[in-house]
Design a protein around this motif. Structure first.
Motif, mmCIF file in Angstrom:
data_model
loop_
_atom_site.group_PDB
_atom_site.id
_atom_site.type_symbol
_atom_site.label_atom_id
_atom_site.label_comp_id
_atom_site.label_asym_id
_atom_site.label_seq_id
_atom_site.Cartn_x
_atom_site.Cartn_y
_atom_site.Cartn_z
ATOM 1 N N THR A 1 29.712 13.975 29.340
ATOM 2 C CA THR A 1 29.737 13.270 30.631
ATOM 3 C C THR A 1 28.659 13.876 31.534
ATOM 4 N N THR A 2 28.228 13.081 32.508
ATOM 5 C CA THR A 2 27.246 13.619 33.453
ATOM 6 C C THR A 2 27.888 14.695 34.329
ATOM 7 N N ASP A 3 29.192 14.641 34.507
ATOM 8 C CA ASP A 3 29.903 15.718 35.212
ATOM 9 C C ASP A 3 29.783 17.045 34.469
ATOM 10 N N LEU A 4 29.862 16.983 33.120
ATOM 11 C CA LEU A 4 29.708 18.212 32.334
ATOM 12 C C LEU A 4 28.310 18.796 32.545
ATOM 13 N N LEU A 5 27.289 17.947 32.494
ATOM 14 C CA LEU A 5 25.913 18.428 32.695
ATOM 15 C C LEU A 5 25.781 19.079 34.066
ATOM 16 N N ASP A 6 26.411 18.465 35.065
ATOM 17 C CA ASP A 6 26.378 19.007 36.425
ATOM 18 C C ASP A 6 27.038 20.377 36.484
ATOM 19 N N ARG A 7 28.209 20.479 35.864
ATOM 20 C CA ARG A 7 28.941 21.746 35.931
ATOM 21 C C ARG A 7 28.174 22.865 35.224
ATOM 22 N N LEU A 8 27.590 22.539 34.063
ATOM 23 C CA LEU A 8 26.829 23.551 33.320
ATOM 24 C C LEU A 8 25.610 24.004 34.123
ATOM 25 N N CYS A 9 24.885 23.070 34.701
ATOM 26 C CA CYS A 9 23.698 23.432 35.496
ATOM 27 C C CYS A 9 24.103 24.226 36.736
ATOM 28 N N HIS A 10 25.175 23.784 37.374
ATOM 29 C CA HIS A 10 25.660 24.476 38.578
ATOM 30 C C HIS A 10 25.922 25.957 38.266
ATOM 31 N N GLU A 11 26.631 26.197 37.166
ATOM 32 C CA GLU A 11 26.967 27.582 36.820
ATOM 33 C C GLU A 11 25.732 28.388 36.440
ATOM 34 N N TYR A 12 24.822 27.752 35.690
ATOM 35 C CA TYR A 12 23.582 28.428 35.288
ATOM 36 C C TYR A 12 22.785 28.847 36.536
ATOM 37 N N ILE A 13 22.679 27.927 37.477
ATOM 38 C CA ILE A 13 21.888 28.207 38.688
ATOM 39 C C ILE A 13 22.519 29.356 39.486
ATOM 40 N N ILE B 1 23.233 18.465 40.798
ATOM 41 C CA ILE B 1 22.032 17.889 40.175
ATOM 42 C C ILE B 1 22.110 16.368 40.339
ATOM 43 N N CYS B 2 20.998 15.698 40.066
ATOM 44 C CA CYS B 2 21.026 14.238 39.976
ATOM 45 C C CYS B 2 20.911 13.841 38.510
ATOM 46 N N THR B 3 21.718 12.865 38.089
ATOM 47 C CA THR B 3 21.667 12.347 36.726
ATOM 48 C C THR B 3 21.504 10.832 36.814
ATOM 49 N N GLY C 1 21.143 9.471 40.961
ATOM 50 C CA GLY C 1 22.417 9.204 40.304
ATOM 51 C C GLY C 1 23.358 10.391 40.511
ATOM 52 N N ILE C 2 24.624 10.092 40.810
ATOM 53 C CA ILE C 2 25.617 11.137 41.072
ATOM 54 C C ILE C 2 26.379 11.435 39.789
ATOM 55 N N PRO C 3 26.380 12.678 39.320
ATOM 56 C CA PRO C 3 27.165 13.008 38.123
ATOM 57 C C PRO C 3 28.633 12.607 38.306
ATOM 58 N N GLY C 4 29.236 12.142 37.224
ATOM 59 C CA GLY C 4 30.621 11.684 37.298
ATOM 60 C C GLY C 4 31.192 11.520 35.905
ATOM 61 N N ALA C 5 32.106 10.558 35.771
ATOM 62 C CA ALA C 5 32.834 10.372 34.514
ATOM 63 C C ALA C 5 32.006 9.669 33.437
ATOM 64 N N LEU C 6 30.832 9.180 33.802
ATOM 65 C CA LEU C 6 29.996 8.449 32.844
ATOM 66 C C LEU C 6 29.751 9.283 31.581
ATOM 67 N N THR C 7 30.067 8.695 30.421
ATOM 68 C CA THR C 7 29.868 9.373 29.135
ATOM 69 C C THR C 7 28.591 8.847 28.482
ATOM 70 N N LEU C 8 27.699 9.761 28.123
ATOM 71 C CA LEU C 8 26.440 9.358 27.491
ATOM 72 C C LEU C 8 26.700 8.791 26.109
ATOM 73 N N LYS C 9 25.907 7.781 25.748
ATOM 74 C CA LYS C 9 26.026 7.182 24.420
ATOM 75 C C LYS C 9 24.640 7.043 23.784
ATOM 76 N N ASP C 10 24.623 6.922 22.459
ATOM 77 C CA ASP C 10 23.358 6.776 21.753
ATOM 78 C C ASP C 10 22.558 5.638 22.347
#
Ligand code: MF3
Ligand code: CO
Ligand code: CO
Length: 261
Positions: free
Chosen positions: A37-49, A68-70, A79-88
């Motif tokens: 999810t874009t929320d996961l990407l946000d959380r990972l980047c947030h913690e890394y930063i 972050i913006c996704t 784009g606001i990170p949220g529940a959106l799940t990335l797909k192929d």
């Protein structure tokens, strides 16, 4: 409307924050895959930063709710990170802005989720080339309009893509967005002149179809008016006596084959 000239010490601080922002893109790359999810990407980047002693600039910036913006597929930017799940087949821009010791560094990159269409691949390639055509205009004495002109002539004039004019690059330093505005369309030999020590971003948004954008009711998410794909890449640039330095460069980043051409 005086454009700030950074001192040597300030430039060193810009290098530090920009290098960290760029490193976030390398850190997050392996996590950009189907099922995330874009929320996961946000959380990972947030913690890394935070782990690197920095602040994620977007969080609470004018009310922006994430770090972050996704921007996925037809989303142009913000784009606001949220529940959106990335797909192929998805394409996603991840835009990172860090604050280190009071200085902002801003960079974004496109990622492909699994296999993407040929037209998506081509759009991303054109976007990166557009950004670099703009970067290569940067030198003392050159002008803001030179950047927009080369981007517009290539991406729109030669290839027929939509070049977004609603959002611009921007001066950057102790503030996120400062003078000058750096439009990605324009005319040569117009606008403010560059001087060594200026820092600003170049961040063209290139659309498969129309250049027109619509902002969704969340007040942030900008999408293409025709819902066709959009891509964006961004670097923070320093004007040097010799030309430019890409402050957000990283080893893995795309660059043109022949920088001298
Ligand atoms: N990083 C974006 C830019 O390139 C700005 C994002 S503002 C936010 O200028 F609030 F959406 F984070
Ligand atoms: Co920016
Ligand atoms: Co940005």
């Amino acid at each position: 409307m005086v454009i700030e000239i950074k001192t040597a010490e300030e430039i060193q601080k810009m290098r530090t924050t920009c290098t960290l922002a760029a490193s976030v893109l390398d850190f997050i790359a392996p996590h950009v895959k189907a099922g995330a999810t874009t929320d996961l990407l946000d959380r990972l980047c947030h913690e890394y930063i935070l782990d690197h002693g920095a602040i994620p600039a977007p969080l609470n910036y004018k009310g922006f709710p994430r770090s972050i913006c996704t921007s996925v597929n037809e989303v142009v930017c913000h784009g606001i990170p949220g529940a959106l799940t990335l797909k192929d087949g998805d394409i996603i821009n991840i835009d990172i802005t860090t604050i280190v010791d009071g200085y902002f560094g801003d960079t974004s990159e496109m990622f492909c989720v699994g296999e993407v269409s040929k037209e998506a691949e081509r759009l991303i390639d054109v976007t990166r080339r557009s950004m670099w055509l703009g970067i290569r205009e940067v030198a003392p004495g050159k002008r803001v309009g030179d950047i927009g002109a080369v981007i517009e002539e290539y991406a729109h004039g030669e290839l027929g893509y939509g070049v977004v004019d609603q959002f611009c690059g921007h001066g950057i330093g102790r503030e996120f967005h400062m003078d000058p505005h750096i439009p990605h369309v324009g005319r040569r030999r117009t606008g403010k002149r560059f001087k060594a020590g200026m820092t600003f971003t170049i961040e063209p948004m290139i659309n498969l179809g129309t250049h027109h954008c619509i902002t969704l009711s969340d007040g942030w998410t900008a999408v293409t008016a025709d819902n066709k794909l959009s891509a964006q890449t961004e670097h923070t640039i320093l004007v040097t006596d010799a030309g430019f330095e890409v402050l957000t460069m990283r080893d893995s980043a795309w660059r043109p084959e022949d920088l001298s051409a």
